[in-house]
Design an enzyme around this catalytic site. Structure first.
Site, PDB file in Angstrom:
ATOM      1  N   HIS A   1      -6.335  -5.974  -2.669  1.00 31.13           N
ATOM      2  CA  HIS A   1      -7.159  -6.126  -1.472  1.00 31.13           C
ATOM      3  C   HIS A   1      -7.457  -7.588  -1.157  1.00 31.13           C
ATOM      4  CE1 HIS A   1      -8.875  -1.738  -1.348  1.00 31.13           C
ATOM      5  NE2 HIS A   1      -7.576  -1.809  -1.166  1.00 31.13           N
TER       6      HIS A   1
ATOM      7  N   SER B   1       8.011  10.235  -1.854  1.00 25.16           N
ATOM      8  CA  SER B   1       7.555  11.420  -1.115  1.00 25.16           C
ATOM      9  C   SER B   1       6.702  11.071   0.090  1.00 25.16           C
ATOM     10  CB  SER B   1       6.783  12.373  -2.042  1.00 25.16           C
ATOM     11  OG  SER B   1       5.638  11.743  -2.588  1.00 25.16           O
TER      12      SER B   1
ATOM     13  N   ASP C   1       8.209   8.538  -6.149  1.00 23.22           N
ATOM     14  CA  ASP C   1       9.405   9.311  -5.786  1.00 23.22           C
ATOM     15  C   ASP C   1       9.736   9.246  -4.300  1.00 23.22           C
ATOM     16  OD1 ASP C   1       7.347  10.781  -4.724  1.00 23.22           O
ATOM     17  OD2 ASP C   1       7.773  12.623  -5.841  1.00 23.22           O
TER      18      ASP C   1
ATOM     19  N   HIS D   1       0.333   4.324  -2.620  1.00 22.07           N
ATOM     20  CA  HIS D   1       0.034   5.690  -2.193  1.00 22.07           C
ATOM     21  C   HIS D   1       1.166   6.646  -2.529  1.00 22.07           C
ATOM     22  CE1 HIS D   1      -3.578   5.175   0.704  1.00 22.07           C
ATOM     23  NE2 HIS D   1      -3.583   4.229  -0.218  1.00 22.07           N
ATOM     24  N   ASP D   2       2.373   6.133  -2.657  1.00 28.70           N
ATOM     25  CA  ASP D   2       3.485   6.970  -3.097  1.00 28.70           C
ATOM     26  C   ASP D   2       3.326   7.341  -4.565  1.00 28.70           C
ATOM     27  OD1 ASP D   2       6.023   8.282  -3.040  1.00 28.70           O
ATOM     28  OD2 ASP D   2       6.947   6.494  -3.898  1.00 28.70           O
TER      29      ASP D   2
ATOM     30  N   ASN E   1      -4.121   8.751   4.195  1.00 25.18           N
ATOM     31  CA  ASN E   1      -2.931   8.171   4.820  1.00 25.18           C
ATOM     32  C   ASN E   1      -2.968   8.137   6.342  1.00 25.18           C
ATOM     33  OD1 ASN E   1      -1.694   7.719   2.319  1.00 25.18           O
ATOM     34  ND2 ASN E   1      -0.680   9.714   2.318  1.00 25.18           N
TER      35      ASN E   1
ATOM     36  N   VAL F   1       0.891  10.139  -5.889  1.00 27.25           N
ATOM     37  CA  VAL F   1       1.104  11.546  -5.523  1.00 27.25           C
ATOM     38  C   VAL F   1       2.412  12.013  -6.147  1.00 27.25           C
ATOM     39  CG1 VAL F   1       1.291  13.194  -3.633  1.00 27.25           C
ATOM     40  CG2 VAL F   1      -0.128  11.158  -3.361  1.00 27.25           C
TER      41      VAL F   1
ATOM     42  N   ASP G   1      -4.669 -14.315  -3.809  1.00 29.32           N
ATOM     43  CA  ASP G   1      -5.379 -15.129  -4.783  1.00 29.32           C
ATOM     44  C   ASP G   1      -6.543 -14.330  -5.363  1.00 29.32           C
ATOM     45  OD1 ASP G   1      -7.289 -15.056  -2.756  1.00 29.32           O
ATOM     46  OD2 ASP G   1      -7.031 -17.153  -2.169  1.00 29.32           O
TER      47      ASP G   1
ATOM     48  N   ARG H   1       0.820  -1.210   0.000  1.00 28.84           N
ATOM     49  CA  ARG H   1       0.000   0.000   0.000  1.00 28.84           C
ATOM     50  C   ARG H   1       0.857   1.264   0.000  1.00 28.84           C
ATOM     51  NH1 ARG H   1      -3.895   2.422   4.182  1.00 28.84           N
ATOM     52  NH2 ARG H   1      -5.587   3.260   2.911  1.00 28.84           N
TER      53      ARG H   1
END
Length: 317
Positions: A192, A75, A73, A65-66, A93, A69, A245, A61
């Site tokens: 997920h 961040s 990088d 999420h990096d 976050n 945005v 799976d 995750r």
């Protein structure tokens, strides 16, 4: 129809820029400068997942999420400082993303074998792949050579990271804005199949919505009361929570998606057929997921002399 025309129009403009920006990445980037990098990261990820199984989903995750945005990088790893507010307190976050201490540990181990060579952004990309493999999921070749940003964007994190209450059209738009197709969005959502979610993320879905199997929603209410218990956790894929799976998609067909945004993928819309296909062919899901992860990992990387290779992932050099 107009919506899909606009998405396609955007993609035609965006993708050439995307391809050019990732051209400097290479699977052999550290072959000479840090030949032990990949093994060091893999060993640390295995140890972290063995210590806490949930950490595999958390590392995956963090990479997602990096990348959403301002590109992949690193961040998301930056702490607040006097010049900017970082992304850790963004709506998508705060009290949600985790694993920063594990990334710091991996970074310190990599620094020990080759100081100042391997970026935090690359560590996130490799750790995501290794986490999936730990749970029996597919592997893929991670392209390397990303450099780390020297700033972060709270506002971009607040606007770019999809919400667990997103509609299907919002999900399609969010991924399209990153150069990812509707099909790639469905495949990436399969992440997920591992991990857990906080009660506050799915409370409205289990109490207020009808597109959920009644016995399933009732079973969740003991751990996620109508009020209180915001931090109580439930698995995103209750059928096989610690195995990567296609069970996630089978749950959706049976109206057992934990999040509203999950169930939107199978709700009489344009993604129903792809979800159905994954329920009968895990190999197709694995192939599509691996391909989409490579593409996501190549979103607007900093390369060459742009950015830096941080010594510590939480702060600029």
């Amino acid at each position: 129809m107009a919506f899909f025309v606009s998405v396609l129009g955007f993609a035609m403009v965006f993708l050439p820029l995307f391809a050019a920006s990732s051209a400097d990445l290479s699977s052999t980037f550290y072959s000479s400068s840090c030949p032990k990098a990949l093994y060091t990261i893999q060993t640390a990820v295995k140890a972290a997942v063995k210590k806490e199984a949930r950490m595999g989903a958390s590392l995956l995750r963090l990479h997602f999420h990096d990348c959403f945005v301002n590109g992949c990088d690193g961040s998301i790893l930056l702490d607040d400082n006097s010049t900017f507010t970082g992304e850790k307190t963004a709506t998508g976050n705060v009290n949600s993303v985790r694993g920063f201490d594990v990334v710091d540990d991996i970074k310190s181990k990599v620094e020990a074998v080759c100081p100042g060579v391997v970026s935090c952004a690359d560590i996130l990309a490799v750790a995501a792949r290794d986490s999936v493999v730990c749970f029996g999921g597919p592997t893929w070749t991670v392209l390397l050579g990303r450099r780390d940003s020297t700033t972060a964007s709270l506002s971009a994190a607040n606007s770019n990271i999809p919400s667990p209450t997103s509609s299907l059209s919002n999900l399609i738009t969010s991924f399209s804005n990153q150069g990812l197709s509707r099909s790639e969005m469905v495949a990436l959502s399969g992440s997920h199949t591992i991990g857990q979610a906080r009660c506050t993320s799915f409370r409205a879905h289990i109490y207020n919505e009808t597109n959920i199997e009644s016995t399933f929603s009732t079973s969740l209410q003991s751990d996620c009361p109508f009020s209180g218990g915001d931090d109580n956790l439930s698995p995103l894929d209750a059928s096989s929570a610690t195995v990567f799976d296609s069970g996630y998609y089978k749950n959706l067909v049976n109206k057992k998606g934990l999040l509203h945004s999950d169930q939107e993928l199978f709700n009489g819309g344009s993604t129903d057929s792809q979800v159905n296909g994954y329920t009968t062919s895990s190999s197709t899901f694995f192939k599509d997921f691996a391909s989409a992860m490579v593409k996501m990992g190549n979103i607007s990387p900093l390369t060459g002399t742009s950015g830096e290779v941080r010594t510590k992932c939480g702060k600029v050099n």
